[in-house]
Write a protein that holds these residues in place. Structure first.
Motif, PDB file in Angstrom:
ATOM      1  N   GLU A   1      -3.093  10.812  -1.585  1.00 39.97           N
ATOM      2  CA  GLU A   1      -3.470   9.786  -2.552  1.00 39.97           C
ATOM      3  C   GLU A   1      -2.895   8.459  -2.104  1.00 39.97           C
TER       4      GLU A   1
ATOM      5  N   TRP B   1      -2.554   4.160  -3.293  1.00 42.26           N
ATOM      6  CA  TRP B   1      -2.758   3.152  -4.332  1.00 42.26           C
ATOM      7  C   TRP B   1      -1.993   1.904  -3.908  1.00 42.26           C
TER       8      TRP B   1
ATOM      9  N   LYS C   1       0.860  -1.182   0.000  1.00 42.82           N
ATOM     10  CA  LYS C   1       0.000   0.000   0.000  1.00 42.82           C
ATOM     11  C   LYS C   1       0.893   1.227   0.000  1.00 42.82           C
TER      12      LYS C   1
ATOM     13  N   LYS D   1       4.680   8.282  -9.754  1.00 40.40           N
ATOM     14  CA  LYS D   1       3.757   9.187  -9.063  1.00 40.40           C
ATOM     15  C   LYS D   1       4.305  10.603  -9.049  1.00 40.40           C
TER      16      LYS D   1
END
Lengths: 313, 313
Positions: free
Chosen positions: A28, A30, A16, A54
């Protein structure tokens, strides 16, 4: 300006990833898969690549990154070295060193996953506003983390907060997952609660709505207890007795202000808390009787929060 | 040059006063009576006067004093305020403020006596060279102190290290001195060991050299066990089981490197340690199995050492 940081929770199935602002807001999150094959040699490169992407996507430069906090399901030395982690296929791995080489970020800290979750819950979850917090995670097993004055008690041998392995019944003959006997995990985990249900149902023919189920889960036990099933209530009472007793012991050692219960079993909520509180107060040294109990708030994000907290103070 | 400091252990009967060099050598120690009458209002003036006299005698000026550490048998807030201490006749007393007014010394810290003893033993006693130390004092009662990374864990409610009040037997019907039941103190204190001896002797007519004694003390139990008396050995084994089990629990919470056993009962030495170690290893989470056990070294001076340590770091 170093306005961003990453909190990364490395689990056995998925990693994670969280991008945080340095004032602690999760901007954020993902997931990427955990590639455990080949002794887990791809895990860190995969994380580094995902960070890189990212940053590009967001137009953030490396200079904007305050640090990267990583939590791992294994014992950690000096906030940097993983001392064997079977779940990831790792032996002894200097995560800080490798991640710095891969990302160019200097401030990288590594922390045990249960301890990270406790720190995260202290910071932004069920223990927010407190600095002496003990978290107990009630899942398939029982884990935990001890936070004193805002800092993780990792333990000399890396076993600080191994709440699940507190001896609570020296007469137990069944063996705990760790190989010893009579540990809290045998009674307060989802597995332990189901086992207790099976035991108590087998002991007599007393009626119980639990008998109608093809297979019993810990959640069933709490649901049926809430509906007033007497046997389900007895099982909940027993779990509360073991957990409340264990918390009273923890208070006699480190005397926290608040206990935060997390994990699947904690979703039972007030029925569990009430039972734990009752037995806690009946056993605790008088000074600690008013310690508080709360349910965790961050769920599976707790690890990311705790990990990032390590690098943004 | 601030080359000196005082470590002062305030007990219910006497005040133990220690003049230390700031490198931690006890240069001289002496005692004054604790005048508890009139709500203990003379205790601090007596201490200040004794300090004054000692400085004069030694030709030391106030400017040479780095600080004064004081330990007290009660709960302490913010290293300075005693929150009621029946043994001294005190209510809520700001010791730092009063002692500064009386002595002119600014750096004054106050610490609970059991925690001070633990810190002292960590620094110059049985735990020397270690930073994660749990001390357990086995006397008439059972006290303790938890030191993590060289610092006392005082606890949110001042009950950190209240090892004697760990729940170790939830089936106990007798009441602990604190009003609850099944606490370690009921089994591992001198009183608890004597009670166990009386119980076990009353249970049968099995021969035991303990039966020849008009009255049994904890020391008798250990002495007769060393001489091979079977019942005495059983009593020692039981105390070791309760203590070793409790230590395994402490390891699952804070995971110290070493346990230091002090107090009168600890004078039994290796026969006690061997039993404690055996039960510790049988119950402890595997990572902590190699935690060490030692006997305290500073005796009644431990409090003075711990108190002075608070002001000379």
């Amino acid at each position: 300006m170093k306005d961003y940081a990453f909190g990364i929770d490395v689990g056995g199935t998925t990693v994670k990833m969280g991008l945080f602002s340095t004032d602690g807001v999760l901007l954020e999150s993902w997931e990427i898969p955990t590639r455990k094959e080949d002794a887990g040699c791809n895990i860190m490169p995969d994380i580094a690549e995902s960070i890189e992407k990212k940053l590009e996507e967001k137009g953030i430069t490396k200079d904007d990154i305050k640090g990267i906090g990583v939590d791992v399901p294994g014992p950690i030395l000096q906030d940097s070295i993983v001392n064997k982690c079977a779940n990831l296929g790792w032996g002894v791995v200097d995560v800080t060193k490798e991640m710095t080489a891969l990302t160019g970020v200097e401030n990288i800290k590594v922390v045990n996953d249960a301890n990270a979750a406790a720190l995260g819950e202290m910071w932004k979850g069920g223990g927010e506003g407190h600095k002496d917090v003990v978290m107990i995670t009630l899942g398939t097993g029982v884990g935990g983390g001890v936070i004193i004055d805002g800092k993780i008690v990792a333990g000399h041998f890396g076993a600080g907060g191994e709440i699940g392995h507190m001896l609570v019944n020296r007469f137990e003959e069944r063996i705990c997952g760790c190989g010893k006997s009579g540990h809290l995990e045998q009674y307060a985990s989802a597995t332990g609660i189901v086992r207790k249900a099976e035991d108590i149902l087998a002991l007599s023919d007393r009626p119980s709505t639990l008998r109608d189920l093809p297979e019993i889960t810990a959640r069933d036990v709490f649901d049926h207890a809430k509906q007033g099933d007497v046997i389900a209530l007895e099982i909940v009472d027993f779990a509360g007795q073991m957990l409340g007793g264990a918390c009273s012991i923890i208070s006699a050692v480190v005397d926290p202000e608040i206990f935060v219960l997390g994990g699947g079993v904690s979703k039972a909520g007030e029925i569990l808390l009430a039972s734990v509180r009752k037995y806690f107060r009946s056993a605790a040294f008088h000074a600690s009787e008013d310690a508080r109990f709360a349910i965790a708030k961050l769920g599976n994000d707790a690890g990311m929060y705790g990990a990032v907290k390590m690098v943004i103070e």
